[in-house]
Motif scaffolding. Structure first.
Motif, PDB file in Angstrom:
ATOM      1  N   ASN A   3       0.816  -1.225   0.000  1.00  8.53           N
ATOM      2  CA  ASN A   3       0.000   0.000   0.000  1.00  8.53           C
ATOM      3  C   ASN A   3       0.842   1.265   0.000  1.00  8.53           C
ATOM      4  OD1 ASN A   3      -1.911  -1.939   0.373  1.00  8.53           O
ATOM      5  ND2 ASN A   3      -2.322  -1.463   2.497  1.00  8.53           N
ATOM      6  N   PHE A   4       2.096   1.165   0.433  1.00  6.10           N
ATOM      7  CA  PHE A   4       2.948   2.352   0.518  1.00  6.10           C
ATOM      8  C   PHE A   4       3.280   2.927  -0.859  1.00  6.10           C
ATOM      9  CE2 PHE A   4       3.733   0.925   4.844  1.00  6.10           C
ATOM     10  CZ  PHE A   4       3.856   2.120   5.531  1.00  6.10           C
ATOM     11  N   HIS A  39       1.798  10.591  -0.631  1.00  5.50           N
ATOM     12  CA  HIS A  39       2.087  10.852   0.779  1.00  5.50           C
ATOM     13  C   HIS A  39       2.555   9.587   1.496  1.00  5.50           C
ATOM     14  CE1 HIS A  39      -2.172   9.559   0.904  1.00  5.50           C
ATOM     15  NE2 HIS A  39      -1.908   9.121   2.120  1.00  5.50           N
ATOM     16  N   TRP A  40       2.071   8.386   1.069  1.00  7.74           N
ATOM     17  CA  TRP A  40       2.566   7.140   1.653  1.00  7.74           C
ATOM     18  C   TRP A  40       4.009   6.877   1.213  1.00  7.74           C
ATOM     19  CZ3 TRP A  40       0.053   6.033   5.641  1.00  7.74           C
ATOM     20  CH2 TRP A  40      -1.346   6.032   5.698  1.00  7.74           C
ATOM     21  N   LYS A  88      -0.661  15.249   9.907  1.00 12.14           N
ATOM     22  CA  LYS A  88      -0.194  16.227   8.920  1.00 12.14           C
ATOM     23  C   LYS A  88       1.258  15.939   8.542  1.00 12.14           C
ATOM     24  CE  LYS A  88      -3.035  20.312   9.914  1.00 12.14           C
ATOM     25  NZ  LYS A  88      -3.009  21.735  10.315  1.00 12.14           N
ATOM     26  N   ILE A  89       1.592  16.312   7.304  1.00 14.85           N
ATOM     27  CA  ILE A  89       2.975  16.289   6.838  1.00 14.85           C
ATOM     28  C   ILE A  89       3.381  17.726   6.532  1.00 14.85           C
ATOM     29  CG2 ILE A  89       4.601  15.416   5.118  1.00 14.85           C
ATOM     30  CD1 ILE A  89       2.740  13.059   4.667  1.00 14.85           C
ATOM     31  N   ASN A 104      -4.628  14.756   6.764  1.00 16.10           N
ATOM     32  CA  ASN A 104      -5.498  13.579   6.757  1.00 16.10           C
ATOM     33  C   ASN A 104      -6.958  14.007   6.880  1.00 16.10           C
ATOM     34  OD1 ASN A 104      -6.609  11.069   6.930  1.00 16.10           O
ATOM     35  ND2 ASN A 104      -5.555  10.462   8.802  1.00 16.10           N
ATOM     36  N   PRO A 105      -7.784  13.757   5.861  1.00 14.34           N
ATOM     37  CA  PRO A 105      -9.200  14.187   5.946  1.00 14.34           C
ATOM     38  C   PRO A 105     -10.035  13.336   6.894  1.00 14.34           C
ATOM     39  CG  PRO A 105      -8.816  13.020   3.893  1.00 14.34           C
ATOM     40  CD  PRO A 105      -7.478  13.134   4.565  1.00 14.34           C
TER      41      PRO A 105
END
Length: 316
Positions: free
Chosen positions: A167-168, A173-174, A251-252, A265-266
């Motif tokens: 999944n990364f 963002h992953w 957050k990033i 992240n929503p």
């Protein structure tokens, strides 16, 4: 009486001194191990064709952290031989500047900061210092080595194998989080406290938009009969060591402990909102009970029962 020098002799002597200064070679510095030449060292560092990982991680926490989260931090320190532990820091608005200064003083390139709020919620900052990026996580499902009492036991200081779920590679963002985790949790090969072999695995997997961390020991039978050849993965087993925890990305940021927001992240809901909703539900239950009592009282008044004929007889 001494004779005075002529002007021409003074000029000639000054020119000789200048020439000596121009052509004189700097003496190498003396150290405890001998003479040290700067030019030779710089050439060796610049001309080396191989990349040398010099990653060092500073691990610290905020004040008023509870014992369970402090034990988790100590477990992380024990499984990362290339980290440096420091004193507690006040988690205020200016914590970013103080942490960046600390990282520079300790000669580190990354930072793991465990921030505890209200003695309930644990936040983890992963930052590349001093230019960023940095990530803020909410830590859930914390289980320390002391709690779990698992049977796995790898050698302290050995280098881990990092494994990531597929999944990364789906979203950018992953991918960024994977790179940050790889740089922070990957132990350098030539570090003085690291052992030059692998006997445990760090597993990072994404489930429900959360990163789950597990630590497994690679168990291999060492009997003469069951001796494992190279590539004999059928006889190898994984035994969990610990600790366990789950990271919920919030957050990033583009900088170190701040800066422009690269990702938010929503689906993130803060623990304060969850507790507020639970209080409202409890208040709603009490309000429902009060309303039910009022309805029953009104119902009893409007639908009064007829007088029983035998009530007076029984009283007599």
């Amino acid at each position: 009486m001494a004779k005075k020098r002529k002007q021409s002799e003074k000029e000639a002597s000054s020119e000789l001194i200048k020439k000596k200064e121009e052509f004189s070679v700097e003496r190498p510095k003396r150290t405890l191990l001998g003479w040290k030449d700067k030019d030779v060292e710089e050439k060796k560092q610049n001309d080396s064709p191989f990349f040398r990982n010099k990653e060092k991680v500073l691990v610290t926490c905020s004040r008023r952290i509870i014992f369970r989260y402090r034990h988790l931090m100590l477990n992380v320190v024990s499984i990362l031989p290339h980290c440096k532990k420091d004193n507690k820091i006040d988690s205020k608005e200016s914590k970013g500047g103080a942490l960046n200064e600390l990282v520079e003083l300790k000669n580190c390139s990354s930072c793991l900061f465990f921030e505890c709020r209200k003695q309930k919620d644990l936040y983890l900052w992963m930052a590349k210092c001093p230019n960023g990026p940095s990530v803020k996580f909410l830590v859930n499902a914390v289980h320390t080595m002391e709690e779990l009492k698992l049977t796995g036991n790898h050698l302290k200081g050995s280098r881990p194998i990092l494994t990531f779920s597929t999944n990364f590679d789906n979203d950018p963002h992953w991918k960024l989080l994977k790179e940050i985790i790889t740089q922070i949790f990957g132990v350098p090969k030539d570090h003085r406290k690291a052992k030059p072999f692998h006997d445990h695995v760090f597993v990072f997997s994404i489930v429900d938009d959360h990163i789950w961390f597990r630590n497994y020991q690679i168990s291999v039978p060492h009997n003469e009969i069951d001796k494992v050849d190279r590539g004999g993965l059928d006889k190898m087993t994984l035994v969990e060591v610990g600790p366990r925890f789950c990271l919920n990305p919030i957050k990033i940021f583009g900088g170190s402990f701040g800066g422009p927001t690269l990702y938010e992240n929503p689906y993130y809901v803060s623990p304060n909102q969850i507790r507020a909703l639970e209080k409202k539900k409890q208040a709603g239950k009490y309000a429902k009970k009060v309303k039910a009592k009022k309805r029953r009282r009104i119902h009893e008044e409007t639908n009064a029962l007829e007088r029983d004929e035998f009530a007076d007889i029984w009283k007599d």
